[in-house]
Design an enzyme around this catalytic site. Sequence first.
Site: not given
Length: 332
Positions: A18, A63, A97-98, A269
């Site tokens: 980004t 990306d 950032t993803d 988790q």
Amino acid sequence: MTTHHIAQRVMVLYTGGTIGMQASANGLAPASGFEARMGEFLASQPQLQVPQWRFREMSPLIDSANMTPAYWLRLRAAIVEAIEQDGCDSVLVLHGTDTLAYSAAAMCFQLLGLPAPVVFTGSMLPAGVPDSDAWENISGALTALAQGQPHGVQLYFHGALLAPTRCAKVRSFGRNPFMALNRNGGAAKAETLPVALNYNQPRREACVGVLPLVPGINAAQLDAMLSSGIQALVLECFGSGTGPSDNPAFLASLQQAQKDGIVVVAITQCHEGGVELDVYEAGSRLRGAGVLSGGGMTREAVFGKLHALLGADLPLAEVRRLIELDLCSELA
């Protein structure tokens, strides 16, 4: 005592993300030309105490949703080249950032022993748009390097330096997407590391799967993952490491995976805590089926660690041994 290295010549590796995106017909897309924009911004801020820097644009610019372990190996090579051939003493990686937490955690294990600081940063909004965090993160990361950082990999965002093996992206909005997770530590430190894990040794790509447990998950779903060509499986368990222990077929599939040489590692988790496979019968049965304990490792940390261990062509017994030992604060 940790030695802090004051950066004087930084290599900026731009992978896309980004931070440098521009508008396209299909929405924001990675764009070239970021070096000039970054230089222009820093020139307009003479009060900033930043080191000299050079710029390398990775190819292709992506990306970060398109990040892959194959790209990690190219990034690793570029970081090593910057230090060993280009005369730089530190590296700043600009990354979307993803998957930034995944890449930064992976580099912790891929760059063991590298005598230089490496910092990852990015932004939630592209440079140049109103209220963007791009320039503050770049200038903050460069300033942090100029002030002195330890050898190894860190993640810089919104004024804070984080250990990549202990954090995750927890928000898809705002200026503060990353958080250090409160995970179990206390594992023994690996006293010596195999030479094959050193940053300057060859690496190949590995294949690692991740399977979150959900109520009613069955052996057929597990078998589909185990038969997909993976060398290792991260099993995201309930609580402190429990799973469907009353399902004989599920346990038999895990036992078969061990026979087939597939490394299965259990993590939790839960956002906090970790796996302790011997607390509940439902966990000890997983251990009995050959599942290894990932302790308090995050998904990002164990995924990157498995890629590094398997990609170094270590013997299977050594991979299994090192998974449960602390290599770079992932289990500290």
